[in-house]
Structure formats: C-alpha cells, structure tokens
Design a protein around this motif. Sequence first.
Motif, short mmCIF file in Angstrom:
data_model
loop_
_atom_site.label_atom_id
_atom_site.label_comp_id
_atom_site.label_asym_id
_atom_site.label_seq_id
_atom_site.Cartn_x
_atom_site.Cartn_y
_atom_site.Cartn_z
N MET A 146 37.15 -12.85 -34.17
CA MET A 146 36.12 -14.55 -34.23
C MET A 146 35.57 -14.22 -36.05
O MET A 146 35.85 -14.47 -36.86
CB MET A 146 34.96 -14.51 -34.45
N GLU A 147 36.21 -15.57 -36.48
CA GLU A 147 36.52 -16.20 -38.01
C GLU A 147 35.20 -15.86 -38.59
O GLU A 147 35.39 -15.63 -40.17
CB GLU A 147 36.47 -17.65 -37.81
N LYS A 148 33.98 -15.78 -38.26
CA LYS A 148 32.79 -15.70 -38.69
C LYS A 148 31.98 -15.56 -37.75
O LYS A 148 32.92 -15.99 -36.64
CB LYS A 148 32.17 -17.44 -39.31
N GLU A 149 30.64 -14.71 -37.74
CA GLU A 149 29.53 -14.46 -37.20
C GLU A 149 29.33 -15.87 -36.64
O GLU A 149 29.06 -16.98 -37.05
CB GLU A 149 28.15 -13.81 -37.52
N HIS A 150 29.95 -16.18 -34.79
CA HIS A 150 29.60 -17.21 -34.45
C HIS A 150 29.04 -17.15 -33.21
O HIS A 150 29.95 -16.20 -32.42
CB HIS A 150 30.11 -18.61 -35.59
N SER A 151 29.30 -18.59 -32.77
CA SER A 151 28.97 -18.51 -30.63
C SER A 151 30.32 -19.31 -30.91
O SER A 151 30.37 -20.21 -31.91
CB SER A 151 27.68 -18.62 -30.47
N SER A 152 30.25 -19.80 -29.71
CA SER A 152 31.51 -20.43 -29.23
C SER A 152 29.94 -22.02 -29.70
O SER A 152 31.02 -23.24 -28.94
CB SER A 152 31.54 -20.95 -28.18
N THR A 153 28.97 -22.16 -29.54
CA THR A 153 28.45 -23.46 -29.16
C THR A 153 27.36 -23.54 -30.32
O THR A 153 26.67 -22.62 -29.82
CB THR A 153 27.70 -23.25 -27.30
N PRO A 154 27.97 -23.71 -31.48
CA PRO A 154 26.95 -23.23 -32.98
C PRO A 154 26.52 -25.16 -32.22
O PRO A 154 26.17 -25.67 -31.51
CB PRO A 154 28.23 -23.92 -34.09
N GLU A 155 25.16 -24.02 -32.98
CA GLU A 155 23.72 -25.24 -32.55
C GLU A 155 23.82 -26.44 -33.52
O GLU A 155 24.99 -27.26 -34.58
CB GLU A 155 22.42 -24.71 -33.64
N VAL A 156 23.31 -28.12 -33.06
CA VAL A 156 23.32 -28.97 -33.31
C VAL A 156 21.94 -29.26 -33.43
O VAL A 156 21.69 -28.96 -32.01
CB VAL A 156 24.46 -29.67 -32.25
N PRO A 157 21.86 -29.97 -34.23
CA PRO A 157 19.91 -30.02 -34.26
C PRO A 157 19.67 -31.02 -33.16
O PRO A 157 20.61 -31.98 -33.12
CB PRO A 157 19.92 -30.69 -35.73
N GLY A 158 18.63 -30.92 -32.94
CA GLY A 158 17.77 -31.93 -31.34
C GLY A 158 19.21 -31.85 -30.57
O GLY A 158 18.17 -32.39 -29.02
N GLN A 159 20.40 -30.78 -30.06
CA GLN A 159 20.63 -31.25 -29.04
C GLN A 159 20.30 -29.09 -28.68
O GLN A 159 21.14 -29.05 -27.62
CB GLN A 159 22.50 -31.35 -28.69
N GLY A 160 20.60 -28.60 -29.47
CA GLY A 160 20.49 -26.74 -28.99
C GLY A 160 22.76 -26.20 -29.27
O GLY A 160 22.91 -25.01 -29.57
N HIS A 161 23.15 -27.18 -28.73
CA HIS A 161 24.58 -27.04 -28.10
C HIS A 161 25.42 -27.56 -28.79
O HIS A 161 25.07 -29.19 -28.67
CB HIS A 161 24.80 -26.04 -27.10
N ARG A 162 27.20 -27.16 -28.66
CA ARG A 162 27.83 -28.15 -28.83
C ARG A 162 29.36 -27.17 -28.67
O ARG A 162 29.60 -26.65 -29.36
CB ARG A 162 28.81 -28.61 -30.41
N PRO A 163 29.57 -27.66 -27.26
CA PRO A 163 30.50 -26.74 -27.12
C PRO A 163 31.73 -27.25 -27.57
O PRO A 163 32.15 -28.05 -27.78
CB PRO A 163 30.64 -27.30 -25.27
N VAL A 164 32.48 -25.94 -27.62
CA VAL A 164 34.32 -26.22 -27.99
C VAL A 164 35.14 -26.83 -27.24
O VAL A 164 34.94 -26.57 -26.06
CB VAL A 164 34.01 -24.90 -29.16
N LEU A 165 35.78 -27.84 -27.11
CA LEU A 165 37.41 -27.74 -26.56
C LEU A 165 36.56 -28.06 -24.91
O LEU A 165 37.98 -28.26 -24.06
CB LEU A 165 37.90 -26.14 -26.21
N LEU A 166 35.68 -28.63 -24.99
CA LEU A 166 34.62 -29.51 -23.95
C LEU A 166 35.77 -30.84 -23.46
O LEU A 166 35.89 -30.52 -22.23
CB LEU A 166 33.40 -30.36 -23.92
N HIS A 167 36.21 -31.40 -24.30
CA HIS A 167 37.15 -32.76 -23.69
C HIS A 167 37.91 -31.86 -22.86
O HIS A 167 38.18 -32.54 -22.01
CB HIS A 167 37.53 -33.54 -24.70
N PRO A 168 38.61 -31.70 -23.75
CA PRO A 168 40.43 -31.08 -22.95
C PRO A 168 39.91 -30.37 -22.24
O PRO A 168 40.84 -30.19 -20.43
CB PRO A 168 41.35 -30.18 -24.15
N LEU A 169 39.02 -29.42 -21.34
CA LEU A 169 38.64 -29.16 -20.65
C LEU A 169 38.23 -29.63 -19.70
O LEU A 169 39.54 -29.42 -17.91
CB LEU A 169 37.22 -27.59 -21.07
N ILE A 170 37.34 -30.19 -19.82
CA ILE A 170 37.51 -31.74 -18.87
C ILE A 170 38.61 -32.56 -18.61
O ILE A 170 38.62 -32.55 -16.57
CB ILE A 170 35.97 -33.15 -18.26
#
Length: 321
Positions: free
Chosen positions: A4-28
């Motif tokens: 993993m490039e840095k210590e990170h989750s796949s869903t970095p925090e977005v203030p006010g939302q808590g999560h931002r899923p990665v590759l969400l658009h292509p997944l759906i």
Amino acid sequence: MDVMEKEHSSTPEVPGQGHRPVLLHPLIEHLQPSPGQTVVDATFGGGGVTAALLEAVGPSGRVIAFDRDPEAIGRARALFSGVSNLTLVNANFRNIEPELGQRGTGPISAIAFDLGLSSLQLADPARGFSFSLDGPLDMRMDPYGKITASTIINEWSQPDLAALFWRYGGERWAARVAAAVVAARPLSTTRELAVIVEGSIPRAKWPPRIHPATRTFQALRIEVNDELGSLRQGLQGAINLLMPGGRLGVISFHSLEDNLVKNLFHVAALDCICPPHQPFCTCAHRALLFQEFRKAIRPDMSELERNPRARSARLRVAQRI
Ligand SMILES: C[S@@+](CC[C@H](N)C(=O)[O-])C[C@H]1O[C@@H](n2cnc3c(N)ncnc32)[C@H](O)[C@@H]1O
C-alpha cells in the motif's frame, strides 16, 4: 511486491462524510445493478458502496451488506435505519455462502468486495492498525478474533516473524526487523513497534514513498485477520452464489490480494485445468466465470488528483456463466 502506497485505508476520510470509496464509479458501472435485483456488498465499511447499490436496485430490490467488524455494522444500522430492503450481516465474508444460504435470498445478481480497512478503523488508535497513532498491538477487524498482533509479536519465534514480514510484507529487512523485535520484547503498543522497525532498517535504505513500518504492519494485519484465506473462500462462495450473468467486482489494495483475485478468476474461467502435456482432459473442470477485461481497472487521473492515496487500488470484474 507492491505495498500500500502509504498507511491508508481504501476509504480516506472526507470531512463531514467520513468515507470516500475508491473506484466506486467503475465498480457500479461494471456490476450493472438494476431495479428489483438482489445484490451483495461483502464489505460495508463506511457504506458508500451499499448506498450506491441501494440507489441502483431501488425499493423493489434488495441489498445484503456484510462486515466482520461489529462497529461497522452498528454504524450501518444507524445510517440506514428504516431502510427495509437492506439486510446487514455481521460476519466474515468467507462465510458468504452459508450465511446467504440460511437466509434464503434467492438469485444474486452482483457481489462487490472492497478489501482492506475503512478509514474509521485506521483512525481509531484503540484498534491498533496505525503506526502513526499510539495504540495496543491489536489489528483485529473482528474484535472477537483469536489472535492479535501482540500474540504474533510477543510469542512467535524469530524465524517465523522474519518469514511473515517477508511473505506478507515483502520486507527485505525482515530478518533484521524480526531480530530487533525479539530483542525488545515484550512490546505492547503500535508506536513501540514502529520505532523498533525504524531502528532496524538503515536510514539510507528506508523506502522512498512509504513509512518504514508499512510493510511490517501490512504483514501483521494480513496474518491477524487471515485476509488471504478469507478472500479465497469468500470469492469461491461468491462465484457459487451468483446467478448466470451475475457480476463480481473486487477492489484490492496490494499485490498479494490482486494476484489472488487474478489467479482465482483466471482458473475459474477455464474449461480444463489439466497439466498442458496431458493428451486428454480428466479434470472435469468447467468454466464458471467470463472475463470481459483480463486487465485490472485502475483509478483514472481525475480520481488520483482528488485522492492520490487511491494509487494502489485495482478493480477486477468477472461475470458468472
Ligand atoms: C475498505 S472498507 C469498505 C469501504 C466501503 N466499500 C465503503 O464504501 O465505505 C473494508 C471493510 O471491509 C471489512 N472487511 C474486511 N475483510 C472482511 C471480511 N473478510 N469479511 C467481512 N468484512 C471484511 C472491514 O472491516 C472494513 O470495514
């Protein structure tokens, strides 16, 4: 091995939302969930994928969301209270087949796996996932899991530790890290461990883009949670559950996961798995998957600009025959 490039989750925090899923658009886009279907999110996390699936299947459809972390399921209950077509399952996705079997869910049209940790797990020092926050050496996604990082760090032999750091972390200084850990035992916190790792790798050899403890922490987390064993079993279960034409999408964050997905999809797409020199087929293997794209889908430039930490993410998709 990619780490993993840095210590990170796949869903970095977005203030006010808590999560931002990665590759969400292509997944759906590739799962193509549509109104009335029953679909599965195998990794609820912060709920971004579940929310997108609920929107796509509409009120006549159904979403079943798994997470092995009871805190994630607790959040899901609060976030989606009153959403009657969402079923929450607090279980390891390795048991996806029996769990859905006992619920009598009927044909499944799509299953999503978004692997790794959520940002909420990573940001909570008490969970012990982070080398930059001080917490206990825990690292269990499921707090009822049998082994913790502390068990491994404090009880395993030096050769076994070195083998683990190499196998699941690709740490080329694994032997030195293991020796330093054993010399410093007992260790009780993530910072203590991070400092030991930093000290055992020569400063000039620290990896350029990642913290020196990244590989050791990755190896421990994979072992504590049996991440690769769960993934193998979960994917096999998912393939069995999908209806013909149903779609499977997996987002992974390091090469061990991605290689497992790639190889499992490859074998599942073959009509014969006999050795190549064998003159006739005796395996009776039949292809269960079709892969439109053999290559993994990666975040595009705009996603990387918005979220550089998505760099290590890979999406693989396949369709049930
Ligand atoms: C990257 S997050 C998922 C993020 C989610 N897709 C979103 O949109 O917010 C991964 C989640 O999967 C869960 N998880 C990881 N391995 C699991 C497993 N074997 N079984 C069930 N849940 C798992 C973790 O606890 C974590 O909450």
